[in-house]
Design an enzyme around this catalytic site. Sequence first.
Site, mmCIF file in Angstrom:
data_model
loop_
_atom_site.group_PDB
_atom_site.id
_atom_site.type_symbol
_atom_site.label_atom_id
_atom_site.label_comp_id
_atom_site.label_asym_id
_atom_site.label_seq_id
_atom_site.Cartn_x
_atom_site.Cartn_y
_atom_site.Cartn_z
ATOM 1 N N ASP A 431 36.298 46.136 44.796
ATOM 2 C CA ASP A 431 37.012 44.893 45.054
ATOM 3 C C ASP A 431 37.517 44.834 46.491
ATOM 4 O O ASP A 431 37.947 45.842 47.058
ATOM 5 C CB ASP A 431 38.193 44.794 44.084
ATOM 6 C CG ASP A 431 39.021 43.550 44.290
ATOM 7 O OD1 ASP A 431 38.487 42.446 44.052
ATOM 8 O OD2 ASP A 431 40.194 43.659 44.686
ATOM 9 N N GLU A 484 32.095 43.887 47.023
ATOM 10 C CA GLU A 484 32.543 42.514 47.228
ATOM 11 C C GLU A 484 33.051 42.448 48.665
ATOM 12 O O GLU A 484 34.200 42.760 48.953
ATOM 13 C CB GLU A 484 33.663 42.131 46.257
ATOM 14 C CG GLU A 484 34.089 40.681 46.423
ATOM 15 C CD GLU A 484 35.533 40.408 46.031
ATOM 16 O OE1 GLU A 484 35.901 39.231 45.969
ATOM 17 O OE2 GLU A 484 36.302 41.371 45.822
#
EC number: 2.4.1.18
Length: 765
Positions: A431, A484
Amino acid sequence: MGVAAVLDWLVQDGERLASCRHDHPFAVLGPQASDQGWTVRMWMPEAQSVSLLQAGEEIAMTTPNHPWVFEAQVSQDPGCHYRVKVERGGIVHEQHDPWAFRGEWMGEMDRHLFAEGNHHHIWQKMGAHLTERDGITGVMFCLWAPNALSVSVIGDLNSWDGRHHPMQQRVGGIWELFVPGLEEGHLYKYEIRTQDGHCYQKADPYGFQHEVRPDNSSVVARLNGFQWSDQTWMQKRDSSNALDQPISVYEMHLGSWIHASADEPWIQPDGTPRPPVPAADMKPGARLLTYAELADRLIPYVKDRGFTHIEVMPITEHPFDGSWGYQVTGWYAPTSRYGTPDEFRAFVDRCHAEGIGVIIDWVPGHFPKDAHGLAFFDGAHLYEHSDPRIGEHKEWGTLIFNYSRNEVRNFLVANLIFWFEQFHIDGIRVDAVASMLYRDYLRPDGEWLPNESGGRENTEAVRFLQQANHVLFQHFPGALSIAEESTTWPMVTQPTDSGGLGFNLKWNMGWMHDMLDYFELDPWFRQFHQNNITFSIWYTYTENFMLALSHDEVVHGKSHLMHKMPGDDWQKYANTRALLSYMWTHPGKKTIFMGMEFGQRAEWNVWGDLQWDLLNYEPHKGIQRLVDDLNVLYKAEPALWRDDFDQFGFQWIDCNDNRHSVISFMRRESASGTWLVVVANFTPQSHSHYRVGVPLSGFYEEIFNSDAAKYGGSNLGNMGGKPTDEWGIHGYENSLDLCLPPLSLMVFKHDPKRSLNSSEPDNIV
């Protein structure tokens, strides 16, 4: 040292123990050699009497130096097998002496590897371990807290009183204590006394289980008792190229997929009901499903949809539901909201049995400030930077790991290996990578520090990510490591030995934003924005991209996918089908968020669950059938995935028909030489006799049409397929004369066995 000095020293030790300020209890407690033989000392706060039990003899222990330091003289080394009988508060019990087990738990090599950041299995030493020492069972506690004045184990074992079980400080800031007789399931924390006298109660950073929120103690848990049955899956995974396969991921949040009634608790294998975990405040009486219930309901659902993987948003322990799991406090434990660690293992095992891989979201970029967590852990900035200009995300209210510290990197890298080894996960999605790579991320001028070269790049984080990916693929070559990363940082998916970050996939955020911007437009205006749907091809081979329509795009007022679409309801459904169809035929692996597979209308809300009642309506059922069939088509046609990262795998036929908002292209597979022709019409206007050039003459079967009636479309099409005409266009001598349905995408496949003179099939699409 004279007798008086020794006695004075013992008095001081007693006071230090009583005030939780002793860092070397082994120096005074347990068996101690003396000129007269051996003295056994026990530290027993508030005990009325203590007796030493040895060789069938009971010896009353006295308190000559401190009322809680009990001692007895014996002639020989008593070893560690003796027991003591303790009377406290009118209750008598027997136990072994924790301070009799003096051998180091972490050896010299363990400490060396940890200090240099290379102990990839550090969790086998740190934390609370059910083990046996010299034939005595108990729990070994081990903690890194180099700045602490003293550390104690507190919990059920001592009524949360830090005076009872002080730990021994070892070399390198390691603290250890073996507590004999302690069993699985006991609650505990560490009470840390800082150099300036403050006292903190901290959960175990390496805890393998924690309490259900809002409680936050760690739980003694067994690591290696689960019996796996996925050996075939694991062997195949790690002997295969992770990217040389179709990858279609169902991203989901376990706590808001579907709820159950608190009046119907889950019945555990032993026949007792599991106390329900409330599903927050949107649905009174609702409870979260357990890992076991999710295995029974989620896995068949995902299998029926045809997805290859489930991606679960962070399941590491976290205190606040509203963080979605991205503010982690328990890095080495699956959240107890849904059950025990072994129940999560069973969930993964079931996924593998059904041919479904498991990806988890991993959050090494920041951590919350919760008092029981990592923040200011031992009275100093241990895990985070001390300077908030590089150690704090003010917009998120979280702290940033100090990647320059070896032990901190070790904590994270070993955590990565832990999840693959202990829980057999198949991949991670990291993330917020961009927030790690740039020191000025979400920071105004003057509130960030440049790197050693004066730049904005966080070189420490870069080295950490490279190390993490390098170690991961050393241990698990078939793993997926997905970034990401929302900027244009170069070489994200290039190997670390080439200077890359070492991921093997990167979410294509540019594609996602371009697609959503395009499909939100009134179709009449799309002719002026053709670049939105074609631009991605010009850079798609610079990285190994995964196309993602994620949870981030259906929250915070952005509305869900269906509601982004223009037009009336029919057009909203058709636009949704067209977007998903384009996604499945575009180069790159696939990820969609839960609810998109049936046209969820409401924004995702972590406090609720999905709008499953929409499946009572045929248009939503049609979108679900479309996704089912897209996954079937995707897995059946290697041209759609085999050469995702090779330019041979894609070729435009025509991307310049802006006026009609029509595109056509081929997906190709190098191994077999097969190809598919894809034609998309992104306006509500159908087109008859639309010419598309193709490389070979013959019959082209229409193998997919998003406008089919079963998906909720108008059922326009090409009678199951079309023969070519000798009509040159788009650089080819042959072409297809097609009917293009409104807001649709079609896929055609050349059929070399079918004659141009074959009779037309009866079906419409």
